[in-house]
Write a protein that holds these residues in place. Structure first.
Motif, mmCIF file in Angstrom:
data_model
loop_
_atom_site.group_PDB
_atom_site.id
_atom_site.type_symbol
_atom_site.label_atom_id
_atom_site.label_comp_id
_atom_site.label_asym_id
_atom_site.label_seq_id
_atom_site.Cartn_x
_atom_site.Cartn_y
_atom_site.Cartn_z
ATOM 1 N N MET A 1 1.336 46.723 9.761
ATOM 2 C CA MET A 1 1.589 45.599 8.878
ATOM 3 C C MET A 1 1.183 44.318 9.612
ATOM 4 S SD MET A 1 5.262 44.417 7.257
ATOM 5 C CE MET A 1 5.648 46.074 6.844
ATOM 6 N N ASP A 2 0.384 43.490 8.949
ATOM 7 C CA ASP A 2 -0.059 42.266 9.617
ATOM 8 C C ASP A 2 0.969 41.148 9.421
ATOM 9 O OD1 ASP A 2 -0.460 41.233 7.075
ATOM 10 O OD2 ASP A 2 -2.639 41.202 7.201
ATOM 11 N N SER A 3 0.727 40.029 10.077
ATOM 12 C CA SER A 3 1.691 38.929 10.065
ATOM 13 C C SER A 3 1.856 38.315 8.679
ATOM 14 C CB SER A 3 1.310 37.865 11.093
ATOM 15 O OG SER A 3 0.051 37.316 10.792
ATOM 16 N N ASP A 4 0.784 38.299 7.885
ATOM 17 C CA ASP A 4 0.903 37.754 6.524
ATOM 18 C C ASP A 4 1.812 38.624 5.663
ATOM 19 O OD1 ASP A 4 -0.689 35.568 7.041
ATOM 20 O OD2 ASP A 4 -2.536 36.559 6.359
ATOM 21 N N GLN A 5 1.694 39.938 5.806
ATOM 22 C CA GLN A 5 2.576 40.843 5.058
ATOM 23 C C GLN A 5 4.032 40.667 5.510
ATOM 24 O OE1 GLN A 5 0.397 44.426 6.100
ATOM 25 N NE2 GLN A 5 -0.034 44.791 3.923
ATOM 26 N N ARG A 6 4.231 40.530 6.810
ATOM 27 C CA ARG A 6 5.592 40.309 7.324
ATOM 28 C C ARG A 6 6.173 39.004 6.786
ATOM 29 N NH1 ARG A 6 7.282 44.019 10.700
ATOM 30 N NH2 ARG A 6 5.748 45.230 11.845
ATOM 31 N N LEU A 7 5.361 37.976 6.764
ATOM 32 C CA LEU A 7 5.820 36.690 6.251
ATOM 33 C C LEU A 7 6.192 36.792 4.771
ATOM 34 C CD1 LEU A 7 6.367 33.737 6.871
ATOM 35 C CD2 LEU A 7 3.970 33.263 6.322
ATOM 36 N N ARG A 8 5.393 37.531 3.994
ATOM 37 C CA ARG A 8 5.720 37.727 2.576
ATOM 38 C C ARG A 8 7.045 38.473 2.419
ATOM 39 N NH1 ARG A 8 0.180 38.170 2.061
ATOM 40 N NH2 ARG A 8 0.140 40.429 2.232
ATOM 41 N N ARG A 9 7.251 39.488 3.237
ATOM 42 C CA ARG A 9 8.505 40.241 3.153
ATOM 43 C C ARG A 9 9.695 39.384 3.580
ATOM 44 N NH1 ARG A 9 7.221 46.561 4.496
ATOM 45 N NH2 ARG A 9 5.572 46.709 2.948
ATOM 46 N N ILE A 10 9.513 38.608 4.625
ATOM 47 C CA ILE A 10 10.575 37.687 5.051
ATOM 48 C C ILE A 10 10.939 36.763 3.897
ATOM 49 C CG2 ILE A 10 11.018 35.649 6.496
ATOM 50 C CD1 ILE A 10 9.502 37.142 8.761
ATOM 51 N N LEU B 1 10.470 37.164 0.687
ATOM 52 C CA LEU B 1 11.086 37.897 -0.420
ATOM 53 C C LEU B 1 12.581 38.113 -0.143
ATOM 54 C CD1 LEU B 1 10.750 39.504 -3.085
ATOM 55 C CD2 LEU B 1 10.378 41.519 -1.643
ATOM 56 N N TRP B 2 12.902 38.597 1.063
ATOM 57 C CA TRP B 2 14.309 38.818 1.426
ATOM 58 C C TRP B 2 15.078 37.500 1.461
ATOM 59 C CZ3 TRP B 2 16.532 43.211 0.813
ATOM 60 C CH2 TRP B 2 15.858 44.404 1.045
ATOM 61 N N LEU B 3 14.445 36.452 1.984
ATOM 62 C CA LEU B 3 15.113 35.148 2.011
ATOM 63 C C LEU B 3 15.353 34.612 0.601
ATOM 64 C CD1 LEU B 3 13.485 33.268 5.025
ATOM 65 C CD2 LEU B 3 15.845 34.075 4.810
ATOM 66 N N ALA B 4 14.390 34.834 -0.298
ATOM 67 C CA ALA B 4 14.572 34.390 -1.685
ATOM 68 C C ALA B 4 15.791 35.073 -2.296
ATOM 69 C CB ALA B 4 13.316 34.685 -2.503
ATOM 70 N N LEU B 5 15.940 36.358 -2.054
ATOM 71 C CA LEU B 5 17.094 37.092 -2.559
ATOM 72 C C LEU B 5 18.393 36.505 -1.995
ATOM 73 C CD1 LEU B 5 18.194 39.599 -4.108
ATOM 74 C CD2 LEU B 5 17.968 40.847 -1.949
ATOM 75 N N LEU C 1 19.303 39.973 5.370
ATOM 76 C CA LEU C 1 19.037 39.280 6.632
ATOM 77 C C LEU C 1 18.601 40.229 7.744
ATOM 78 C CD1 LEU C 1 21.900 36.633 6.626
ATOM 79 C CD2 LEU C 1 19.516 36.378 5.893
ATOM 80 N N ILE C 2 19.015 41.477 7.676
ATOM 81 C CA ILE C 2 18.632 42.444 8.716
ATOM 82 C C ILE C 2 17.122 42.664 8.747
ATOM 83 C CG2 ILE C 2 18.833 44.861 9.445
ATOM 84 C CD1 ILE C 2 21.825 44.664 8.593
ATOM 85 N N PRO C 3 16.456 42.966 7.620
ATOM 86 C CA PRO C 3 14.994 43.109 7.698
ATOM 87 C C PRO C 3 14.295 41.802 8.051
ATOM 88 C CG PRO C 3 15.753 43.393 5.429
ATOM 89 C CD PRO C 3 16.964 43.324 6.295
ATOM 90 N N VAL C 4 14.857 40.671 7.616
ATOM 91 C CA VAL C 4 14.274 39.381 7.997
ATOM 92 C C VAL C 4 14.290 39.263 9.516
ATOM 93 C CG1 VAL C 4 14.637 36.876 7.964
ATOM 94 C CG2 VAL C 4 14.789 38.179 5.845
ATOM 95 N N TRP C 5 15.422 39.578 10.124
ATOM 96 C CA TRP C 5 15.559 39.488 11.583
ATOM 97 C C TRP C 5 14.553 40.412 12.275
ATOM 98 C CZ3 TRP C 5 17.306 36.335 15.024
ATOM 99 C CH2 TRP C 5 17.497 36.766 16.334
ATOM 100 N N ARG C 6 14.419 41.625 11.774
ATOM 101 C CA ARG C 6 13.492 42.590 12.392
ATOM 102 C C ARG C 6 12.042 42.104 12.291
ATOM 103 N NH1 ARG C 6 16.544 47.871 10.062
ATOM 104 N NH2 ARG C 6 18.142 47.958 11.674
ATOM 105 N N HIS C 7 11.663 41.581 11.137
ATOM 106 C CA HIS C 7 10.297 41.064 10.976
ATOM 107 C C HIS C 7 10.057 39.855 11.878
ATOM 108 C CE1 HIS C 7 8.945 43.742 7.861
ATOM 109 N NE2 HIS C 7 9.938 43.404 7.043
ATOM 110 N N ILE C 8 11.056 39.009 12.013
ATOM 111 C CA ILE C 8 10.911 37.839 12.897
ATOM 112 C C ILE C 8 10.699 38.291 14.331
ATOM 113 C CG2 ILE C 8 12.159 35.902 13.925
ATOM 114 C CD1 ILE C 8 13.377 35.380 11.150
#
Length: 185
Positions: A1-10, A12-16, A146-153
């Motif tokens: 997964m590239d950084s742009d995909q990680r940023l999109r997932r971050i 998405l989770w933050l929006a929720l 927040l857990i997946p956000v933390w992992r992606h960060i």
């Protein structure tokens, strides 16, 4: 997964998470109206009698308090404001997750703090244990995005400054104010 995909997932989770905070905040303003509606629905739907009795009691308490002491509801207005303000704080990680990872840590700590608060203050305030479990679930479900956000960060962070989101300038290294070099933490 590239950084742009990680940023999109971050994001998405933050929006929720942000939507949850905003809804929690906005719904803290009209409590008397909400409990009146909930009570009406519970009396027309099959459900646990204990839940209906509790909602009826809460509604009656809010109605009496608002009629005689409306200033008490100012406390829940501040509760609502707090939720909305905390939601705004999560704009920082939205823009630059790595630089603002401390906001995610803060959110995770706050979610964890919901559990002891409900366990200690619930019985002191006469809240039924089953309702305290519902309150605790807000902390448990709150930490889930927040857990997946933390992992992606953490993955983005290990990649260095090349993962700074588009449009966010990479800060130049600044010498410490006292002139002594510091190691990165």
């Amino acid at each position: 997964m590239d950084s742009d995909q990680r940023l999109r997932r971050i994001r998405l989770w933050l929006a929720l998470f942000i939507v949850g905070l905003v809804l929690s905040g906005v719904t803290a303003f009209p409590l008397e109206t909400e409990t009146r509606w909930l009570s009406g629905w519970l009396h027309h739907l099959p459900g646990p009698a204990g839940l209906t009795a509790w909602v009826d009691r809460v509604h009656e308490g809010l109605k009496r308090t608002n009629a005689e002491y409306p200033f008490i509801s100012y406390g829940t207005d501040w509760l609502a404001f707090g939720h909305l303000t905390i939601a705004v704080a999560f704009y920082g990680p939205w823009r630059d997750p790595v630089r603002n990872k401390w906001v995610i840590q803060f959110g995770m700590i706050a979610c964890a703090g919901v559990v002891p608060l409900a366990l200690v203050c619930g019985p002191i305030r006469g809240i039924p244990f089953w309702w305290s479990v519902i309150d605790m679930s807000f902390g448990v479900f709150g930490v889930v995005p927040l857990i997946p956000v933390w992992r992606h960060i953490k993955v983005l962070e290990s990649g260095g400054p090349a993962h700074t989101p588009p449009g966010v300038p990479v800060p130049a290294a600044q010498p410490p104010l006292d002139g002594y070099p510091r190691t990165a933490i």
